[in-house]
Design a protein around this motif. Sequence first.
Motif, mmCIF file in Angstrom:
data_model
loop_
_atom_site.group_PDB
_atom_site.id
_atom_site.type_symbol
_atom_site.label_atom_id
_atom_site.label_comp_id
_atom_site.label_asym_id
_atom_site.label_seq_id
_atom_site.Cartn_x
_atom_site.Cartn_y
_atom_site.Cartn_z
ATOM 1 N N PHE A 173 0.835 -1.206 0.000
ATOM 2 C CA PHE A 173 0.000 0.000 0.000
ATOM 3 C C PHE A 173 0.868 1.254 0.000
ATOM 4 O O PHE A 173 0.679 2.159 -0.816
ATOM 5 C CB PHE A 173 -0.933 0.016 1.213
ATOM 6 C CG PHE A 173 -1.454 1.398 1.527
ATOM 7 C CD1 PHE A 173 -2.369 2.006 0.690
ATOM 8 C CD2 PHE A 173 -0.990 2.101 2.637
ATOM 9 C CE1 PHE A 173 -2.824 3.300 0.953
ATOM 10 C CE2 PHE A 173 -1.442 3.379 2.908
ATOM 11 C CZ PHE A 173 -2.358 3.979 2.059
ATOM 12 N N TYR A 174 1.835 1.315 0.901
ATOM 13 C CA TYR A 174 2.613 2.537 1.058
ATOM 14 C C TYR A 174 3.513 2.787 -0.148
ATOM 15 O O TYR A 174 3.676 3.937 -0.578
ATOM 16 C CB TYR A 174 3.442 2.488 2.335
ATOM 17 C CG TYR A 174 4.090 3.818 2.663
ATOM 18 C CD1 TYR A 174 3.313 4.966 2.785
ATOM 19 C CD2 TYR A 174 5.470 3.926 2.811
ATOM 20 C CE1 TYR A 174 3.892 6.188 3.059
ATOM 21 C CE2 TYR A 174 6.062 5.150 3.085
ATOM 22 C CZ TYR A 174 5.264 6.283 3.207
ATOM 23 O OH TYR A 174 5.853 7.505 3.468
ATOM 24 N N THR A 175 4.065 1.732 -0.728
ATOM 25 C CA THR A 175 4.889 1.890 -1.932
ATOM 26 C C THR A 175 4.063 2.459 -3.073
ATOM 27 O O THR A 175 4.506 3.374 -3.782
ATOM 28 C CB THR A 175 5.497 0.540 -2.346
ATOM 29 O OG1 THR A 175 6.376 0.084 -1.315
ATOM 30 C CG2 THR A 175 6.280 0.666 -3.652
ATOM 31 N N ASN A 176 2.850 1.930 -3.248
ATOM 32 C CA ASN A 176 2.001 2.426 -4.338
ATOM 33 C C ASN A 176 1.436 3.803 -4.028
ATOM 34 O O ASN A 176 1.212 4.607 -4.950
ATOM 35 C CB ASN A 176 0.883 1.418 -4.617
ATOM 36 C CG ASN A 176 1.375 0.221 -5.399
ATOM 37 O OD1 ASN A 176 1.583 0.298 -6.602
ATOM 38 N ND2 ASN A 176 1.600 -0.892 -4.711
ATOM 39 N N TYR A 177 1.232 4.102 -2.756
ATOM 40 C CA TYR A 177 0.863 5.461 -2.364
ATOM 41 C C TYR A 177 1.973 6.432 -2.774
ATOM 42 O O TYR A 177 1.708 7.505 -3.338
ATOM 43 C CB TYR A 177 0.631 5.522 -0.858
ATOM 44 C CG TYR A 177 0.689 6.921 -0.278
ATOM 45 C CD1 TYR A 177 -0.428 7.757 -0.306
ATOM 46 C CD2 TYR A 177 1.875 7.425 0.264
ATOM 47 C CE1 TYR A 177 -0.360 9.051 0.197
ATOM 48 C CE2 TYR A 177 1.946 8.711 0.785
ATOM 49 C CZ TYR A 177 0.831 9.516 0.749
ATOM 50 O OH TYR A 177 0.897 10.795 1.241
ATOM 51 N N GLN A 178 3.216 6.067 -2.504
ATOM 52 C CA GLN A 178 4.344 6.929 -2.866
ATOM 53 C C GLN A 178 4.457 7.096 -4.383
ATOM 54 O O GLN A 178 4.875 8.154 -4.867
ATOM 55 C CB GLN A 178 5.641 6.364 -2.291
ATOM 56 C CG GLN A 178 5.737 6.497 -0.777
ATOM 57 C CD GLN A 178 7.006 5.902 -0.218
ATOM 58 O OE1 GLN A 178 7.355 4.763 -0.496
ATOM 59 N NE2 GLN A 178 7.724 6.684 0.576
ATOM 60 N N GLU A 179 4.080 6.054 -5.123
ATOM 61 C CA GLU A 179 4.085 6.161 -6.591
ATOM 62 C C GLU A 179 3.059 7.203 -7.045
ATOM 63 O O GLU A 179 3.311 7.983 -7.968
ATOM 64 C CB GLU A 179 3.767 4.801 -7.214
ATOM 65 C CG GLU A 179 4.845 3.743 -7.028
ATOM 66 C CD GLU A 179 6.069 4.011 -7.878
ATOM 67 O OE1 GLU A 179 5.958 4.718 -8.899
ATOM 68 O OE2 GLU A 179 7.157 3.511 -7.528
ATOM 69 N N VAL A 180 1.904 7.208 -6.400
ATOM 70 C CA VAL A 180 0.873 8.205 -6.731
ATOM 71 C C VAL A 180 1.377 9.608 -6.401
ATOM 72 O O VAL A 180 1.270 10.537 -7.220
ATOM 73 C CB VAL A 180 -0.433 7.916 -5.957
ATOM 74 C CG1 VAL A 180 -1.429 9.072 -6.128
ATOM 75 C CG2 VAL A 180 -1.063 6.622 -6.446
ATOM 76 N N ILE A 181 1.928 9.771 -5.215
ATOM 77 C CA ILE A 181 2.442 11.077 -4.804
ATOM 78 C C ILE A 181 3.564 11.524 -5.731
ATOM 79 O O ILE A 181 3.650 12.701 -6.105
ATOM 80 C CB ILE A 181 2.951 11.026 -3.342
ATOM 81 C CG1 ILE A 181 1.791 10.732 -2.382
ATOM 82 C CG2 ILE A 181 3.640 12.333 -2.964
ATOM 83 C CD1 ILE A 181 0.669 11.743 -2.427
ATOM 84 N N MET A 228 -2.978 1.537 -6.216
ATOM 85 C CA MET A 228 -2.893 1.920 -4.802
ATOM 86 C C MET A 228 -4.171 1.551 -4.058
ATOM 87 O O MET A 228 -4.125 1.020 -2.938
ATOM 88 C CB MET A 228 -2.640 3.414 -4.660
ATOM 89 C CG MET A 228 -2.498 3.866 -3.207
ATOM 90 S SD MET A 228 -2.645 5.657 -2.957
ATOM 91 C CE MET A 228 -4.401 5.913 -3.245
ATOM 92 N N MET A 229 -5.330 1.788 -4.672
ATOM 93 C CA MET A 229 -6.589 1.499 -4.008
ATOM 94 C C MET A 229 -6.820 0.000 -3.869
ATOM 95 O O MET A 229 -7.427 -0.455 -2.891
ATOM 96 C CB MET A 229 -7.751 2.156 -4.763
ATOM 97 C CG MET A 229 -7.773 3.677 -4.631
ATOM 98 S SD MET A 229 -7.669 4.245 -2.898
ATOM 99 C CE MET A 229 -9.085 3.430 -2.163
ATOM 100 N N GLN A 230 -6.333 -0.770 -4.806
ATOM 101 C CA GLN A 230 -6.413 -2.220 -4.661
ATOM 102 C C GLN A 230 -5.611 -2.668 -3.443
ATOM 103 O O GLN A 230 -6.079 -3.487 -2.637
ATOM 104 C CB GLN A 230 -5.872 -2.908 -5.919
ATOM 105 C CG GLN A 230 -5.871 -4.427 -5.826
ATOM 106 C CD GLN A 230 -5.242 -5.079 -7.045
ATOM 107 O OE1 GLN A 230 -5.211 -4.515 -8.132
ATOM 108 N NE2 GLN A 230 -4.722 -6.278 -6.870
#
Length: 257
Positions: A173-181, A228-230
């Motif tokens: 989750f956090y890795t994909n959150y950082q990708e979004v950011i 990220m939402m997945q």
Amino acid sequence: MSVNPSTAKKLYGLSAGRCNICKKRLHNRNYHAGEMAHIVAEKPTGPRGCANFVGDINGYDNLILLCVDHHTLIDQDTNTYTVAFLKNLKLQHEYQVDQLFTNGNDRASDVSALSVLMEYMPFIYVPGDVENLPYSFNIRLLEVEQAVEGFILGNPHMYPFYDTVLMKRFERFYTNYQEVIGALRWVWKDALIFDVAIGGFSKIKSDLFGRDEFSMVCSEITGRVSLMMQCFHDLVSYLRQFYKDVAINSYPPRIAW
């Protein structure tokens, strides 16, 4: 189907008497609703059947404990519930059962860590903060990064989590959150690209992009948000199943800007 009693005991024991999919308790003193389902069918023409199967078709390795409804489901939807998928599902379930009943101090540490993190990280607001992307987003989304980095720095005794499944899901989750950011910051490199609106929502000024460039930006952000939402929902599902004593909604209500 003829299953050896010792095999049945092993299957029920390692699954804690619960459906490997929905985690429903399958028996008590008054009823028994568990079914030992075949991963590879007994007959080659059955669900996930294989004419060249090697091994004990009724052995522990080829059985998975399920409730009646999910036994029916896996045999009807063999495209989703493949042999590899079911074996991995069984492995994860039995591992999670093992984690619940071993290393009690480790689990207590993870519960404390999650409780602290959820109090300071606006986790439950993430879906609402990104629901309008790629066209706009709530800049408070950045608070997740601030909370996680502060938590990791200030609590080295609590992180990484002891539960390896929890750790894997949180990292995803956090890795994909950082990708979004990261994608948003790339677009945000010129402050003029965004209008800051009332309520903390920032809107991409599409007129500053060429048509093809804007389409590319939207596609990139949409793809990253979807992934990220997945991961977000996978993490929430795990927390609700195995960490019911953690309040994931403990972050204080936001005050409107």
